[in-house]
Write an enzyme that holds these catalytic residues in place. Structure first.
Site, PDB file in Angstrom:
ATOM      1  N   TRP A   1      32.650 117.868 -36.263  1.00 28.96           N
ATOM      2  CA  TRP A   1      33.460 116.812 -35.658  1.00 28.96           C
ATOM      3  C   TRP A   1      32.729 115.487 -35.612  1.00 28.96           C
ATOM      4  O   TRP A   1      33.299 114.438 -35.937  1.00 28.96           O
ATOM      5  CB  TRP A   1      33.970 117.224 -34.274  1.00 28.96           C
TER       6      TRP A   1
ATOM      7  N   ASP B   1      32.816 112.011 -27.857  1.00 29.67           N
ATOM      8  CA  ASP B   1      33.973 112.859 -28.114  1.00 29.67           C
ATOM      9  C   ASP B   1      33.765 114.125 -27.274  1.00 29.67           C
ATOM     10  O   ASP B   1      32.908 114.944 -27.574  1.00 29.67           O
ATOM     11  CB  ASP B   1      34.036 113.194 -29.610  1.00 29.67           C
TER      12      ASP B   1
ATOM     13  N   LYS C   1      42.747 121.125 -26.013  1.00 31.83           N
ATOM     14  CA  LYS C   1      41.726 122.142 -25.744  1.00 31.83           C
ATOM     15  C   LYS C   1      41.672 122.433 -24.242  1.00 31.83           C
ATOM     16  O   LYS C   1      41.952 123.528 -23.815  1.00 31.83           O
ATOM     17  CB  LYS C   1      40.347 121.701 -26.247  1.00 31.83           C
TER      18      LYS C   1
END
Ligand SMILES: *Cc1c(COP(=O)(O)O)cnc(C)c1O
Length: 365
Positions: free
Chosen positions: A101, A176, A200
């Protein structure tokens, strides 16, 4: 009706209590005679919902007053572009790459930067297959960078940076936190900007949360779309245009559920116990199962693991599914298995998984 034990990495399990409340309120929210999906985002009912969600989030995360909370769209992936588009302002930025990511965030920033060279990789652990964090002398920071970007929980590689490890570098930190936000307390004041896709640990997909310090607003060039300009969205209280109203409502229910779990301290204690028993099972399996990540930075939310004999993978997944344990297949880029054990996955759910894993190992070891 029977619900599975859901270990999906995202969109992920939601607390059953929240789903029941949403169902209860689906046709007639609080006696107004319609669903939250059917009301004006400018009416007093929805205004109450978004204001309560923000207040609950501020309380849960102890967000200091200098920060704006924005309810946006486009996922964390849009933030990969939106962050540099707002914050670069002709300067450079540093990225620490610790997994898929943060690597994607880095590439996207290079794509949107006026000159890709201004987006620097300050450290990467790719040569170690993203199984550890960089040590201090591997990190080359630019003291004049506009910001330093991190992914504090790598959802695919299972590498987590706990907030205590993050030292002040003198430049604004952008994180993030998509896959571990709200899983434990975090010192928001250490960060210039925090972002997270909702699917999530927050709520349904389609909502993206951004928490940004006011000092970082107003730096975007006029050429960027107004929905992507943090200052414009902050000025309009996230209501420049129609926001993802239902997602904000469900996120608000999740925030209230978290408060009933004892807030982030309460849920962190449960998450620590979940991690202890699942990693404990892997480590005590005499090599039947293995997790490749440095024990110092193992994620408490995403636990990748392999079976010593990959020929058993298909049988493991099929038997797990038959036992009601689903979405355990690892990301295609790393293979093996992955159990995502977000807030909504209960200690009992992890115990059922661990019992299954122990039994499977006994029968196949
Ligand atoms: C899931 C995830 C993303 C991507 O989120 P989208 O909402 O699909 O754009 C980015 N970063 C992390 C850490 C993630 O877990």
């Amino acid at each position: 009706m029977s619900r599975v034990w859901n270990f999906s990495a995202g969109p992920a399990a939601l607390p059953e209590e929240v789903l029941r409340q949403a169902r209860e309120e689906m046709l007639d929210w609080h006696g107004v005679g319609c669903s939250v999906m059917e009301m004006s985002h400018r009416g007093k009912e929805f205004t109450g919902i978004i204001e309560q969600a923000e207040a609950d989030l501020r309380e849960l995360m102890a967000i200091p007053p200098g920060y704006e909370v924005l309810f946006l769209q486009g996922g964390a992936t849009l933030q990969f572009a939106q962050v540099p588009m707002n914050l670069l302002a002709g300067r450079s930025a540093d990225y620490i790459v610790t997994g898929s990511w943060s690597k994607k965030a880095f590439s996207e920033a290079r794509r949107v930067a006026a000159s890709p060279g201004t987006v620097r990789c300050a450290a990467t652990t790719e040569a170690s297959n993203f199984t550890r964090l960089p040590v201090a002398d591997e990190i080359r920071l630019d003291p004049f960078a506009a910001y330093l970007h991190l992914c504090t929980n790598e959802t695919i590689h299972g590498v987590e940076i706990s907030a205590e490890r993050i030292a002040d570098t003198g430049v604004p930190l952008v994180a993030d936190m998509s896959s571990h936000i709200l899983s434990r307390p975090v010192a928001v004041e250490k960060f210039g900007l925090i972002y997270a896709g909702a699917q999530k640990n927050i709520g349904p997909s389609g909502l993206t949360l951004v928490i940004v310090h006011r000092d970082l607003l107003g730096m975007a060039p006029l050429a960027i779309p107004s929905v992507m300009d943090y200052a414009v969205m902050a000025e309009h209280g996230s209501l420049l245009n129609t926001p993802p109203t239902y997602g904000i409502y469900v996120a608000g229910l999740v925030f209230q559920w978290l408060k009933r779990q004892g807030g982030l301290e309460g849920i962190a204690a449960v998450n620590a116990e979940k991690g202890r028993i699942l990693y404990g099972c892997i480590d005590a399996s005499a090599g039947f199962y293995a997790n490749p990540v440095d024990p110092d930075c193992r994620s408490l939310m995403n636990v990748p693991f392999t079976l010593a004999d990959p020929r058993l993978d298909a049988g493991f997944l099929a038997e797990a599914k038959a036992a009601g344990l689903v979405s355990l297949k690892g990301h295609k880029s790393v293979g093996g298995m992955r159990a995502s054990i977000y807030n909504a996955v209960s200690l009992q759910g992890v115990q059922v998984l661990v019992d299954f894993m122990n039994d499977f190992a006994k029968r196949n070891g």
